[in-house]
Write an enzyme that holds these catalytic residues in place. Structure first.
Site, PDB file in Angstrom:
ATOM      1  N   GLU A 112      11.325 -38.427  42.501  1.00 43.45           N
ATOM      2  CA  GLU A 112      12.626 -37.522  41.753  1.00 43.45           C
ATOM      3  C   GLU A 112      12.335 -38.503  44.191  1.00 43.45           C
ATOM      4  O   GLU A 112      13.691 -38.176  44.230  1.00 43.45           O
ATOM      5  CB  GLU A 112      12.134 -36.554  42.594  1.00 43.45           C
ATOM      6  N   PHE A 120       6.708 -21.130  33.619  1.00 48.86           N
ATOM      7  CA  PHE A 120       5.986 -23.007  33.121  1.00 48.86           C
ATOM      8  C   PHE A 120       7.054 -23.324  34.293  1.00 48.86           C
ATOM      9  O   PHE A 120       8.225 -23.211  34.492  1.00 48.86           O
ATOM     10  CB  PHE A 120       6.142 -23.552  32.006  1.00 48.86           C
ATOM     11  N   GLN A 121       6.053 -23.846  35.404  1.00 51.98           N
ATOM     12  CA  GLN A 121       7.275 -25.157  36.535  1.00 51.98           C
ATOM     13  C   GLN A 121       8.399 -24.113  36.993  1.00 51.98           C
ATOM     14  O   GLN A 121       9.680 -24.527  37.393  1.00 51.98           O
ATOM     15  CB  GLN A 121       8.629 -26.360  35.325  1.00 51.98           C
ATOM     16  N   LYS A 171      18.289 -22.484  33.761  1.00 50.94           N
ATOM     17  CA  LYS A 171      18.519 -23.199  32.389  1.00 50.94           C
ATOM     18  C   LYS A 171      19.500 -22.407  31.918  1.00 50.94           C
ATOM     19  O   LYS A 171      20.299 -22.476  30.910  1.00 50.94           O
ATOM     20  CB  LYS A 171      17.497 -23.471  31.646  1.00 50.94           C
ATOM     21  N   MET A 221       1.661 -48.347  62.809  1.00 46.74           N
ATOM     22  CA  MET A 221       2.140 -47.994  64.196  1.00 46.74           C
ATOM     23  C   MET A 221       1.202 -46.702  64.707  1.00 46.74           C
ATOM     24  O   MET A 221       0.871 -46.517  66.004  1.00 46.74           O
ATOM     25  CB  MET A 221       3.528 -46.893  64.273  1.00 46.74           C
TER      26      MET A 221
HETATM   27  C1  LIG Z   1       5.076 -39.324  55.329  1.00 45.88           C
HETATM   28  C2  LIG Z   1       4.286 -40.090  56.004  1.00 45.88           C
HETATM   29  N1  LIG Z   1       3.641 -39.969  56.470  1.00 45.88           N
HETATM   30  C3  LIG Z   1       2.826 -40.188  57.087  1.00 45.88           C
HETATM   31  C4  LIG Z   1       3.685 -40.322  58.909  1.00 45.88           C
HETATM   32  C5  LIG Z   1       2.253 -40.685  59.766  1.00 45.88           C
HETATM   33  N2  LIG Z   1       2.827 -42.602  60.215  1.00 45.88           N
HETATM   34  C6  LIG Z   1       4.163 -42.600  60.970  1.00 45.88           C
HETATM   35  S1  LIG Z   1       4.650 -44.269  61.372  1.00 45.88           S
HETATM   36  C7  LIG Z   1       3.028 -44.909  60.177  1.00 45.88           C
HETATM   37  C8  LIG Z   1       2.524 -46.372  59.853  1.00 45.88           C
HETATM   38  C9  LIG Z   1       3.308 -46.625  59.113  1.00 45.88           C
HETATM   39  O1  LIG Z   1       2.478 -47.986  58.499  1.00 45.88           O
HETATM   40  P1  LIG Z   1       3.202 -49.397  57.424  1.00 45.88           P
HETATM   41  O2  LIG Z   1       4.007 -48.090  56.656  1.00 45.88           O
HETATM   42  O3  LIG Z   1       2.554 -49.994  57.697  1.00 45.88           O
HETATM   43  O4  LIG Z   1       4.050 -49.776  58.894  1.00 45.88           O
HETATM   44  P2  LIG Z   1       4.305 -50.678  60.252  1.00 45.88           P
HETATM   45  O5  LIG Z   1       3.443 -49.527  61.382  1.00 45.88           O
HETATM   46  O6  LIG Z   1       2.959 -51.650  60.176  1.00 45.88           O
HETATM   47  O7  LIG Z   1       5.268 -51.403  60.492  1.00 45.88           O
HETATM   48  C10 LIG Z   1       2.299 -43.303  59.905  1.00 45.88           C
HETATM   49  C11 LIG Z   1       0.916 -43.556  59.081  1.00 45.88           C
HETATM   50  C12 LIG Z   1       4.837 -41.043  58.723  1.00 45.88           C
HETATM   51  N3  LIG Z   1       5.997 -41.032  59.952  1.00 45.88           N
HETATM   52  N4  LIG Z   1       5.129 -39.881  57.767  1.00 45.88           N
END
Ligand SMILES: Cc1ncc(C[n+]2csc(CCOP(=O)(O)OP(=O)(O)O)c2C)c(N)n1
Length: 575
Positions: A66, A128-129, A178, A487
């Protein structure tokens, strides 16, 4: 690619006052709203709706999760300008769309989302759900409804489309027990929408417009900060005309990229944490900052104490709640960005003397452009983005996930046209890039759509490759694979003394085997030469392609404004 919107007008129109089944009403209402695609996933509570969808001629995309469905609807909404429509079942189906709702809410994307609910007679019994979806989603929806009387269904749906798409767009949720879908009621779609408490202001107060016009004439160092509101209002042309007539430089927020041509001589780049030196310094030194359809997000402003300390702030926004929220505003203008710009263009528009200002900006641009050190040994991610620009003629629709790759695309793709850019700005949702590309491609089947993702975020929603294959969407998925949550790794390097706590992903799936598993062409590259060849081949391929670029694992995004710092305190500017 399958044809979108083959739906829809296949059935005889239903007359007002007809006795009808609730699920049939829903489908008839979607027809009347000219919905041409639904993103959804079935389950017990929505089976009556899915049963009526069967044979209805409606075009329904079966997401593989989803969350993928709602992000696809967001991508569709951003590129088509029409509301994205989502159906999820009760309980876990509904909770799986929570992230997408929050994402659409903060980035102002119009969605109409239907959730199934347990039957009215058992609501509150932990059936349920059962999940209290209205309670869970109230703060992250523009509005929400639960259908309590079958004959209310058409009115509610009509209002939902109206609310989602007018004023500041956003997601509207309709929870359908529903029995409301199973039973019969009276169908009436002709009633006038009557929402006295909801009257968005499109046209600005003329006195405020005049005040801004006078401020522009008196200013010495004006700048425009243009955000997503310009794109949502389709006001790019007016912005260009206004900026050119007044000779005012333009800066973009992340979400506003493309609303003003990035290669225009008046464009200074993106502002904020990873913005350009010129954009950030221009804000810092400006004496008049005109924000249009932007909301002074902290990633844009940096430390508010140092934000535009010498500027008079003019804030143009359709949402009055945004004005003065983060930044004290001298000239508030409530209205639709395009309409306000039209009014500004109707004013005589005396042009101030900005000669010295432009000289300074040009010198900054010249001296401190975006920069990175290319390398013969390792493939640089910035280079891949530049090559992507080359092989797509800078005119693809580009979606991204969240992280370093997102910032490199924002910095190096050079968006010159509106409606080419789909990213999760406010919520920063990993897993957004791939599914939103599905919606973007369905919204614009003639354009090349590229999803640029990190190896981390890609693994959050990669199951949607199944949709890409099934519909034969020619989406090109570009993985900037740095074998890490880049990042996070960057922040740990800079702020946590290189303690890389759970940010390195040495055990990667074999993406070429994954492509094969989904019956999608797979290409990979780890040198610049290979990158040229892979991108060329991908763009010459009619169907979908998964491209895996092994890029420099330790590359960081610069310039950078560290948290708590002012925009003028960037590090990593070209030496
Ligand atoms: C759902 C979610 N979980 C955690 C984060 C925190 N977060 C921000 S950037 C990042 C790293 C992303 O890694 P990647 O997808 O490999 O991209 P890169 O930065 O290496 O280009 C994380 C864990 C987020 N933004 N969203």
């Amino acid at each position: 690619m399958r044809k979108v919107g083959a739906n829809m007008q296949t059935k005889e129109p239903v007359s007002t006052g007809a006795q009808m089944n609730g699920a049939d009403m829903l489908i008839e209402s979607l027809r009347r709203e000219n919905v041409d695609v639904i993103f959804g996933y079935p389950g017990g509570a929505v089976l009556p709706i899915y049963d009526k969808l069967y044979g209805s001629g409606m075009f329904h995309v079966l997401a593989r999760h989803e969350q993928g469905g709602i992000h696809a609807a967001e991508g569709y909404a951003r590129i088509s300008g029409k509301p994205g429509v989502v159906i999820a079942t009760s309980g876990p189906g509904a909770t799986n769309i929570v992230t997408g709702l929050a994402d659409a809410m903060i980035d102002s994307l119009p969605l109409v989302v239907f959730t199934g609910q347990v039957a009215s007679s058992v609501i509150g019994s932990d059936a349920f759900q059962e999940a209290d979806v209205l309670g869970i989603t109230m703060p992250i929806t523009k509005h929400s409804y639960q259908v309590r009387n079958i004959s209310d269904m058409p009115r509610i749906i009509k209002e939902a489309f109206h609310i989602a798409t007018t004023g500041r767009p956003g997601p509207v949720l309709i929870d359908i027990p529903k029995d409301m879908a199973q039973g019969d009621g009276t169908f009436n779609y002709e009633g006038e929408i009557d929402l006295p408490g909801y009257q968005p202001t499109y046209f600005p107060n003329q006195l405020q417009v005049k005040k801004l016009t006078d401020a522009v004439a008196a200013a010495k160092k004006p700048v425009i900060l243009a955000g997503a509101g310009v794109l949502l209002s389709k006001g790019s042309e007016e912005l260009k005309n206004y900026a050119e007539r007044q000779n005012i430089p333009v800066i973009n927020t992340l979400l506003g990229l493309g609303c003003f041509p990035a290669d225009h001589s008046l464009h200074l780049g993106m502002a904020g944490m990873h913005g350009t030196y010129t954009a950030n310094m221009a804000i810092y030194e400006s004496d008049l900052l005109i924000s249009i359809g932007a909301r002074f997000d902290d990633r844009v402003t940096g430390n508010l104490k140092h934000f535009a300390p010498n500027a008079k702030i003019a804030h143009i926004d359709i949402d009055p709640a945004e004005i003065g929220k983060n930044v004290p505003t001298k000239i508030p203008i409530v209205g639709d960005a395009k309409e306000v710009l039209k009014q500004l263009l109707l004013q005589e528009g005396e042009v101030g003397d900005y000669t010295k200002w432009h000289e300074k900006l040009a010198a900054w641009k010249q001296e401190y452009p975006l920069w990175y050190q290319n390398s013969a040994d390792v493939l640089k991610p910035q280079k891949v983005v530049e090559l992507l620009h080359k092989y797509t003629n800078g005119d693809a629709v580009v979606t991204t996930d969240v992280g370093q790759h997102q910032m490199w695309v924002a910095q190096y793709y050079t968006f010159n046209n509106p409606d080419r850019w789909v990213t999760s700005g406010g919520l920063g949702t990993m897993g957004f890039g791939l599914p939103s590309a599905i919606g973007a491609q369905l919204a614009n089947k003639d354009k090349t759509v590229v999803a640029v993702v990190g190896d981390g975020g890609f693994q959050m929603t990669l199951q949607e490759l199944g949709v890409i294959r099934e519909l034969n969407l020619p989406v090109k998925v570009v993985v900037l694979n740095n074998q890490s949550l880049g990042m996070v790794r960057q922040w740990q390097e800079i702020f946590y003394e290189e303690r890389y706590s759970h940010s390195l992903i040495p055990h990667q799936p074999n993406l070429m085997k994954l492509a094969e598993a989904y019956d999608i062409k797979g290409l990979q590259a780890s040198t610049e030469e290979e990158a040229h060849a892979a991108l060329k081949e991908a763009m010459e391929t009619d169907g979908p392609v998964l491209l895996n670029f092994f890029v420099a694992p330790k590359e960081n995004v610069y310039p950078m404004v560290a948290p708590g710092k002012g925009l003028h305190e960037m590090v990593g500017v070209k030496p």
